[in-house]
Motif scaffolding. Structure first.
Motif, PDB file in Angstrom:
ATOM      1  N   TYR A   6      29.796  41.091  37.236  1.00  0.00           N
ATOM      2  CA  TYR A   6      29.397  40.478  38.488  1.00  0.00           C
ATOM      3  C   TYR A   6      30.266  39.260  38.803  1.00  0.00           C
ATOM      4  CZ  TYR A   6      26.279  38.405  41.964  1.00  0.00           C
ATOM      5  OH  TYR A   6      25.766  37.866  43.101  1.00  0.00           O
ATOM      6  N   ASP A   7      30.497  38.411  37.780  1.00  0.00           N
ATOM      7  CA  ASP A   7      31.391  37.255  37.965  1.00  0.00           C
ATOM      8  C   ASP A   7      32.800  37.722  38.311  1.00  0.00           C
ATOM      9  OD1 ASP A   7      29.313  35.614  37.420  1.00  0.00           O
ATOM     10  OD2 ASP A   7      30.012  34.948  35.441  1.00  0.00           O
ATOM     11  N   MET A   8      33.234  38.794  37.641  1.00  0.00           N
ATOM     12  CA  MET A   8      34.574  39.327  37.878  1.00  0.00           C
ATOM     13  C   MET A   8      34.701  39.774  39.333  1.00  0.00           C
ATOM     14  SD  MET A   8      36.257  42.623  36.039  1.00  0.00           S
ATOM     15  CE  MET A   8      37.535  43.588  36.849  1.00  0.00           C
ATOM     16  N   TYR A   9      33.684  40.481  39.808  1.00  0.00           N
ATOM     17  CA  TYR A   9      33.653  40.959  41.187  1.00  0.00           C
ATOM     18  C   TYR A   9      33.716  39.776  42.154  1.00  0.00           C
ATOM     19  CZ  TYR A   9      31.448  42.753  45.461  1.00  0.00           C
ATOM     20  OH  TYR A   9      31.165  43.056  46.756  1.00  0.00           O
ATOM     21  N   HIS A  10      32.976  38.735  41.829  1.00  0.00           N
ATOM     22  CA  HIS A  10      32.917  37.524  42.633  1.00  0.00           C
ATOM     23  C   HIS A  10      34.293  36.878  42.780  1.00  0.00           C
ATOM     24  CE1 HIS A  10      29.639  35.191  44.261  1.00  0.00           C
ATOM     25  NE2 HIS A  10      30.335  34.096  44.025  1.00  0.00           N
ATOM     26  N   ILE A  11      35.003  36.784  41.670  1.00  0.00           N
ATOM     27  CA  ILE A  11      36.327  36.147  41.675  1.00  0.00           C
ATOM     28  C   ILE A  11      37.352  37.069  42.341  1.00  0.00           C
ATOM     29  CG2 ILE A  11      38.223  35.398  40.172  1.00  0.00           C
ATOM     30  CD1 ILE A  11      35.870  34.460  38.236  1.00  0.00           C
ATOM     31  N   GLU A  12      37.227  38.367  42.081  1.00  0.00           N
ATOM     32  CA  GLU A  12      38.151  39.356  42.646  1.00  0.00           C
ATOM     33  C   GLU A  12      38.095  39.307  44.177  1.00  0.00           C
ATOM     34  OE1 GLU A  12      40.256  40.666  40.837  1.00  0.00           O
ATOM     35  OE2 GLU A  12      41.070  42.275  42.059  1.00  0.00           O
ATOM     36  N   LYS A  13      36.886  39.140  44.695  1.00  0.00           N
ATOM     37  CA  LYS A  13      36.673  39.125  46.147  1.00  0.00           C
ATOM     38  C   LYS A  13      37.409  37.974  46.835  1.00  0.00           C
ATOM     39  CE  LYS A  13      32.487  38.619  47.455  1.00  0.00           C
ATOM     40  NZ  LYS A  13      31.045  38.634  47.650  1.00  0.00           N
ATOM     41  N   LEU A  14      37.638  36.872  46.073  1.00  0.00           N
ATOM     42  CA  LEU A  14      38.291  35.701  46.652  1.00  0.00           C
ATOM     43  C   LEU A  14      39.721  35.996  47.077  1.00  0.00           C
ATOM     44  CD1 LEU A  14      37.224  33.034  43.998  1.00  0.00           C
ATOM     45  CD2 LEU A  14      36.199  33.381  46.244  1.00  0.00           C
ATOM     46  N   GLU A  66      49.268  43.283  25.304  1.00  0.00           N
ATOM     47  CA  GLU A  66      49.644  43.266  26.722  1.00  0.00           C
ATOM     48  C   GLU A  66      50.578  42.106  27.049  1.00  0.00           C
ATOM     49  OE1 GLU A  66      46.117  43.722  29.197  1.00  0.00           O
ATOM     50  OE2 GLU A  66      45.121  44.758  27.538  1.00  0.00           O
ATOM     51  N   ASP A  67      51.078  41.414  26.007  1.00  0.00           N
ATOM     52  CA  ASP A  67      52.042  40.335  26.176  1.00  0.00           C
ATOM     53  C   ASP A  67      51.541  39.277  27.165  1.00  0.00           C
ATOM     54  OD1 ASP A  67      54.361  38.921  25.796  1.00  0.00           O
ATOM     55  OD2 ASP A  67      55.450  40.002  27.377  1.00  0.00           O
ATOM     56  N   ILE A  68      50.307  38.808  26.939  1.00  0.00           N
ATOM     57  CA  ILE A  68      49.661  37.856  27.860  1.00  0.00           C
ATOM     58  C   ILE A  68      50.250  36.452  27.683  1.00  0.00           C
ATOM     59  CG2 ILE A  68      47.431  36.745  28.401  1.00  0.00           C
ATOM     60  CD1 ILE A  68      47.673  39.717  29.290  1.00  0.00           C
ATOM     61  N   LYS A  69      50.460  35.743  28.815  1.00  0.00           N
ATOM     62  CA  LYS A  69      51.070  34.404  28.776  1.00  0.00           C
ATOM     63  C   LYS A  69      50.017  33.294  28.852  1.00  0.00           C
ATOM     64  CE  LYS A  69      55.213  36.250  29.199  1.00  0.00           C
ATOM     65  NZ  LYS A  69      55.647  36.817  27.894  1.00  0.00           N
ATOM     66  N   GLU A  70      48.875  33.607  29.457  1.00  0.00           N
ATOM     67  CA  GLU A  70      47.860  32.577  29.645  1.00  0.00           C
ATOM     68  C   GLU A  70      46.463  33.192  29.631  1.00  0.00           C
ATOM     69  OE1 GLU A  70      48.243  30.427  33.345  1.00  0.00           O
ATOM     70  OE2 GLU A  70      46.396  29.284  33.000  1.00  0.00           O
ATOM     71  N   VAL A  71      45.512  32.462  29.042  1.00  0.00           N
ATOM     72  CA  VAL A  71      44.108  32.864  29.129  1.00  0.00           C
ATOM     73  C   VAL A  71      43.349  31.763  29.878  1.00  0.00           C
ATOM     74  CG1 VAL A  71      41.960  33.149  27.819  1.00  0.00           C
ATOM     75  CG2 VAL A  71      44.016  34.377  27.113  1.00  0.00           C
ATOM     76  N   ILE A  72      42.652  32.164  30.927  1.00  0.00           N
ATOM     77  CA  ILE A  72      41.847  31.201  31.684  1.00  0.00           C
ATOM     78  C   ILE A  72      40.379  31.415  31.326  1.00  0.00           C
ATOM     79  CG2 ILE A  72      41.195  30.354  33.978  1.00  0.00           C
ATOM     80  CD1 ILE A  72      43.716  31.787  35.060  1.00  0.00           C
ATOM     81  N   ILE A  73      39.712  30.392  30.820  1.00  0.00           N
ATOM     82  CA  ILE A  73      38.288  30.516  30.502  1.00  0.00           C
ATOM     83  C   ILE A  73      37.505  30.154  31.759  1.00  0.00           C
ATOM     84  CG2 ILE A  73      36.423  29.783  28.953  1.00  0.00           C
ATOM     85  CD1 ILE A  73      38.391  30.269  26.902  1.00  0.00           C
ATOM     86  N   ALA A  74      36.755  31.126  32.288  1.00  0.00           N
ATOM     87  CA  ALA A  74      35.990  30.894  33.521  1.00  0.00           C
ATOM     88  C   ALA A  74      34.520  31.196  33.259  1.00  0.00           C
ATOM     89  CB  ALA A  74      36.539  31.762  34.651  1.00  0.00           C
ATOM     90  N   LEU A  75      33.891  30.342  32.431  1.00  0.00           N
ATOM     91  CA  LEU A  75      32.478  30.555  32.088  1.00  0.00           C
ATOM     92  C   LEU A  75      31.615  29.471  32.727  1.00  0.00           C
ATOM     93  CD1 LEU A  75      32.962  31.369  28.297  1.00  0.00           C
ATOM     94  CD2 LEU A  75      32.618  32.993  30.160  1.00  0.00           C
TER      95      LEU A  75
END
Lengths: 198, 332
Positions: free
Chosen positions: A86-94, A131-140
């Motif tokens: 649900y949070d993911m959907y919320h952020i995706e919509k932005l 996946e060779d990720i460069k950054e992790v954003i914590i959005a809790l």
């Protein structure tokens, strides 16, 4: 007069949903029983939902083994850690974020019996490497449980030496400084940023 | 600051009660069970928005009722009406505060306007009570004059519940200690600061000593033993406040009279600290104080209270100690 058992069961099930109390559950149950079309639609929708699964990479709800976002090759090599689909959907919509996600499925809370092992945290490190990720954003959430879970994740992945960030905390847009609580105001001052001109 | 009028609806034993208070000394006279303590409770509630005796809000409701309200007309620089409404709905409860009919978004903001230092039976023997009750007492007082202290203490306690649960289940002690740490050090600092200030106000023969369980130690030092025991043994919730009279621990070595003297020096210190930090004169409320004082001491106490030039509310069984200059509120 007593209601039939099946009807009572429907009310009980509806009551388990967030935001639905006794009265709303009863009203909804009556509508479902009275209106055959809504009943059929519900049955179809629920059957479809039963086919949904969790994405094998990010754990969001998906129709396929790997969800839409995870299969999108255009996405940046950033992962945003969120609590729920649900949070993911919320952020995706932005529409302001074009990276990937990682849904952990809850927050650590011994009181509610939720331990780190109950959450999808362990496979995050593998994803960062694979996946060779460069950054992790914590959005809790900015709650005790959210802060603790964020810290737990940070400890788990800090040795990957990638950039670990968290979303900003401060005064909500349109809010007056006078009404802002002291802790938020303190954080907003400590975490101040260069002036944005646009 | 002055409380001029108090109205209680469905609060404690009252369905609808109004009292008017005067400047200086007010004495509430009534038999046992007439609601004297309830009035002191209400006066304290205006300033703390919760019980000063750790009674749950729903237990303050008049039996069988679902909503109570406390309305107070106060006079500070200007006159204000403060109204607190508590309502219980099924498993939820709502508390609203209005100042001059305007809803307050942040309840704690009220602290700036009004400080009531209320004391009940249990407080008079605070020096010989358990360490936990002294901690409660100082936490209540510091919360009253410092909303930030209250917020930090509240967060600390919430995290502590998670930690204690975790010590019995998942044993993620490092995680929860990391969350406790900033709040614990804030609480320690503020306690030290206010105890130092109190000590500088009260006379030298009485001293309060604050001992932090984290003095020169960290949460990590206790992790092993806490895991073994299954509950937390260190942090601000285990800190000690002790009273010293002429260099000796007052709990063990002071006489009753000396302890009482120390208590009133503490009250005096609290008044001065409120005046200094909040720039407002507090209202004092004492429940059933005359039960613990003899005739001589009552006279001395009354003299002292009149010298303080504050509004004071006292409750008593009988009119024995009433003097001409007091405002009498009789309840039955």
């Amino acid at each position: 007069m007593k209601f039939p058992k099946g009807f009572l069961r429907l009310i009980e099930v509806l009551k388990k949903l967030p935001g639905i109390g006794e009265k709303t559950a009863e009203k909804s149950a009556f509508v479902i029983v009275k209106n055959g079309r809504i009943l059929d639609e519900l049955i179809t929708a629920l059957n479809e939902i039963k086919k949904l699964k969790l994405c094998s990479k990010c754990n969001t709800i998906s129709e396929r083994e790997v969800c839409e976002v995870c299969s999108d090759l255009q996405r940046e090599k950033i992962i945003m850690v969120v609590e729920s689909p649900y949070d993911m959907y919320h952020i995706e919509k932005l529409g302001v974020y074009n990276g990937k996600y990682h849904v952990i499925g809850g927050l650590i809370s011994p009181l509610e019996g939720i331990e780190p092992k109950d959450l999808f945290i362990d496979n995050l490190k593998n994803r960062i490497l694979e996946e060779d990720i460069k950054e992790v954003i914590i959005a809790l959430s900015s709650s005790i449980e959210g802060d603790a879970t964020g810290y737990y994740i940070y400890e788990k992945i800090k040795d990957t030496n990638i950039n670990i960030t968290q979303i900003a905390r401060g005064i909500p847009t349109g809010y007056e400084i006078t009404y802002t609580d002291n802790i938020t105001l303190q954080k907003a001052i400590i975490l101040r940023q260069p002036f944005i001109t646009n | 600051m002055l409380i001029k009028k108090l109205n209680l609806i469905n609060f404690g034993k009252f369905s609808n009660f109004t009292a008017e208070f005067a400047e200086g000394l007010n004495i509430i006279v009534g038999k046992n069970g007439s609601g004297k303590t309830t009035i002191v409770e209400a006066l304290a509630y205006i300033s703390f928005q919760r019980s000063f005796r750790h009674v749950k809000d729903e237990d303050l409701l008049r039996f069988g009722e679902k909503e109570f309200s406390i309305t107070a007309n106060i006079s500070n620089l200007t006159e204000h009406e403060i109204k607190i409404i508590y309502r219980k709905e099924n498993d939820k409860s709502v508390k609203r505060v209005y100042v001059d009919n305007k809803r307050q978004k942040l309840i704690t903001k009220l602290h700036k306007e009004i400080i009531v230092l209320a004391f009940h039976n249990y407080n008079y023997s605070i020096i010989e009570q358990s360490p936990a009750s002294r901690r409660y007492f100082f936490d209540w007082f510091f919360s009253l004059i410092d909303e930030e202290y209250y917020i930090n203490l509240h967060r600390y306690k919430k995290i502590l519940i998670q930690k204690n649960k975790s010590l019995k289940t998942s044993k993620d002690i490092k995680l929860w200690n990391s969350q406790l740490k900033p709040y614990a050090s804030y609480i320690n600092d503020i306690r030290k600061k206010y105890i130092n200030e109190l000590n500088s106000i009260i006379p030298d023969e009485v001293k309060i000593k604050y001992t932090s369980t984290l003095e020169n130690k960290t949460f990590e030092d206790f992790e092993e033993i806490e895991l073994k025991r299954g509950f937390s043994i260190v942090g601000p919730h285990r800190d000690m406040f002790d009273f010293y009279y002429r260099g000796k621990n007052a709990r063990l070595y002071a006489s009753d009279g000396e302890r009482r003297k120390a208590f009133f020096e503490l009250v005096n210190g609290m008044v001065k600290l409120v005046e200094k930090t909040k720039n407002v004169k507090p209202v004092l409320a004492f429940d059933e104080l005359f039960g613990v004082l003899d005739k001589d001491n009552i006279k001395k106490f009354i003299k002292k209270m009149t010298e303080l030039d504050l509004q004071v509310v006292i409750t008593a069984h009988s009119k024995d100690y009433v003097e001409e200059f007091m405002n009498i509120i009789e309840i039955s």
